[in-house]
Motif scaffolding. Structure first.
Motif, PDB file in Angstrom:
ATOM      1  N   ASP A 291       0.822  -1.210   0.000  1.00 14.25           N
ATOM      2  CA  ASP A 291       0.000   0.000   0.000  1.00 14.25           C
ATOM      3  C   ASP A 291       0.859   1.264   0.000  1.00 14.25           C
ATOM      4  O   ASP A 291       0.541   2.249  -0.691  1.00 14.25           O
ATOM      5  N   GLN A 292       1.956   1.253   0.764  1.00 10.93           N
ATOM      6  CA  GLN A 292       2.815   2.442   0.809  1.00 10.93           C
ATOM      7  C   GLN A 292       3.556   2.636  -0.518  1.00 10.93           C
ATOM      8  O   GLN A 292       3.771   3.772  -0.945  1.00 10.93           O
ATOM      9  N   THR A 293       3.927   1.544  -1.156  1.00 12.37           N
ATOM     10  CA  THR A 293       4.606   1.655  -2.455  1.00 12.37           C
ATOM     11  C   THR A 293       3.675   2.286  -3.484  1.00 12.37           C
ATOM     12  O   THR A 293       4.070   3.177  -4.252  1.00 12.37           O
ATOM     13  N   LYS A 294       2.428   1.836  -3.518  1.00 17.89           N
ATOM     14  CA  LYS A 294       1.448   2.433  -4.440  1.00 17.89           C
ATOM     15  C   LYS A 294       1.237   3.913  -4.115  1.00 17.89           C
ATOM     16  O   LYS A 294       1.101   4.750  -5.020  1.00 17.89           O
ATOM     17  N   ALA A 295       1.239   4.250  -2.811  1.00 19.94           N
ATOM     18  CA  ALA A 295       0.972   5.630  -2.401  1.00 19.94           C
ATOM     19  C   ALA A 295       2.082   6.583  -2.816  1.00 19.94           C
ATOM     20  O   ALA A 295       1.832   7.786  -3.022  1.00 19.94           O
TER      21      ALA A 295
ATOM     22  N   ASN B 258       1.039   7.877  -5.930  1.00 17.55           N
ATOM     23  CA  ASN B 258      -0.285   8.501  -5.885  1.00 17.55           C
ATOM     24  C   ASN B 258      -0.330   9.421  -4.667  1.00 17.55           C
ATOM     25  O   ASN B 258      -0.803   9.031  -3.599  1.00 17.55           O
ATOM     26  N   PRO B 259       0.193  10.642  -4.791  1.00 18.38           N
ATOM     27  CA  PRO B 259       0.338  11.540  -3.638  1.00 18.38           C
ATOM     28  C   PRO B 259      -0.965  11.841  -2.906  1.00 18.38           C
ATOM     29  O   PRO B 259      -0.947  12.265  -1.753  1.00 18.38           O
TER      30      PRO B 259
END
Length: 340
Positions: free
Chosen positions: A172-176, A179-180
């Motif tokens: 989830d953090q990698t995707k975030a 995606n700011p």
């Protein structure tokens, strides 16, 4: 004739891997039971080409079952493992609960299989910490040859060691990051794990060590040799599966790197991949799904009289947990129960 085997915690990462490995290694199973907490009751899990439904750990009767592989954490293990053991079922426990009990064997089959007979004390066998298991597989054959005095190890441990929540947080953090608008604050870990490293695994002790670091010291001494001095720095890295370790070893006797390579090449459970060229080593992504503990970068340490450095990589869900537990079951079958 085979065995009646229980896997407790069958819906978790390690429990599912235990079922996979039992099937892959063709462990002689006559009957299998997959147990989980009540909230996961009836969840379907795979065992070879079969699909089985989980049963309730809290109400399961272990009478008549031969071996129980536990992957449920220290709390449930403390409640249910003694019940299984009292019913005559030999427990192989993956939690940390029993590792430091002097009456309970802590087993890595390539290292100290002869200690298996201590199971009779409490009908329980402990599985070591994931980071310890792969390291002692690498150390054992070298210790037999030149006697290890001291080990300095730095680990690079994947998020799967923290369970599904750790893997989800990295994902989830990698995707975030890309995606700011979406922010994923740390929950499982103390700081952001995506694109970061965290020198903190488990709780801090008064000594300044983390408990993970203390475990590596205490378990290596119990499994391999209480005289070995060990110091560890354990680091969580943004890798999904596969633990890596940079290990510095000081010996009592001279041992050159070429002989060390020869020893490791023939050692049980070890795969030596060590070419002094770009790509001539193993990284964690290459060890996923494999049984071996991989050794690379074997070289002399010229700063001490008899020193070596090496790089050690293994699938922590396999050798660090599920595989080692199944290998313990195999030793039980060969040396104790002798049914299969």
């Amino acid at each position: 004739m085979g065995y009646k085997v229980v896997v407790a915690g069958a819906t978790g990462n390690v429990g599912r891997e235990m079922l996979n490995i039992l099937a892959e290694r063709e462990f002689p199973v006559d009957e299998i039971a997959a147990l989980a907490s009540r909230k996961s009751l009836g969840t379907e899990v795979s065992f070879g080409d079969k699909t089985i439904k989980t049963k309730d750990l809290a109400t399961f009767d272990f009478t008549g079952w031969d071996i129980a592989l536990f992957a449920v954490g220290s709390g449930p293990t403390k409640e249910y493992a003694p019940k299984a053991a009292a019913a005559g079922c030999i427990v192989i426990d993956n939690s940390s609960l029993y590792r430091y009990d002097p009456e309970i064997p802590l087993i890595v089959p390539e290292v100290n299989a002869d200690a298996i007979h201590m199971y009779k004390n409490k009908n329980i066998i402990a599985n070591p910490n994931c980071s310890t298991a792969q390291m002692v597989v690498a150390l054992k054959p070298l210790h037999d040859r030149a006697k290890i005095k001291r080990v300095v190890v730095s680990t690079y441990q994947s998020v799967s060691g923290a369970g599904k929540e750790g893997m989800d947080e990295l994902w989830d953090q990698t995707k975030a990051v890309y995606n700011p608008v979406q922010e994923v604050p740390p929950k499982k870990f103390s700081k952001q794990i995506a694109f970061n490293v965290i020198p903190h695994i488990d709780v801090f002790l008064d000594s300044g060590e983390t408990k993970e670091e203390w475990k590596m010291v205490a378990e290596t001494k119990k499994i391999l040799d209480p005289a070995i001095k060990v110091t560890a720095t354990c680091v969580r890295v943004p890798v999904f599966v596969g633990h890596s370790e940079a290990i510095n070893i000081e010996f009592e006797e001279p041992l050159d790197w070429q002989e060390a390579q020869d020893i490791l090449r023939e050692a049980p459970g070890v795969m030596l991949v060590d070419k002094r060229e770009a790509g001539g080593y193993i990284t964690p992504i290459e060890c996923v799904g494999e049984f071996a503990t991989y050794i690379s970068r074997v070289r002399q340490d010229s700063t001490v009289e008899n020193g070596l450095n090496l790089w050690c990589v293994s699938d922590n869900l396999r050798k660090g947990a599920a595989l080692n537990a199944v290998q313990i079951a195999e030793v039980l079958g060969q040396r104790v129960l002798k049914k299969g």
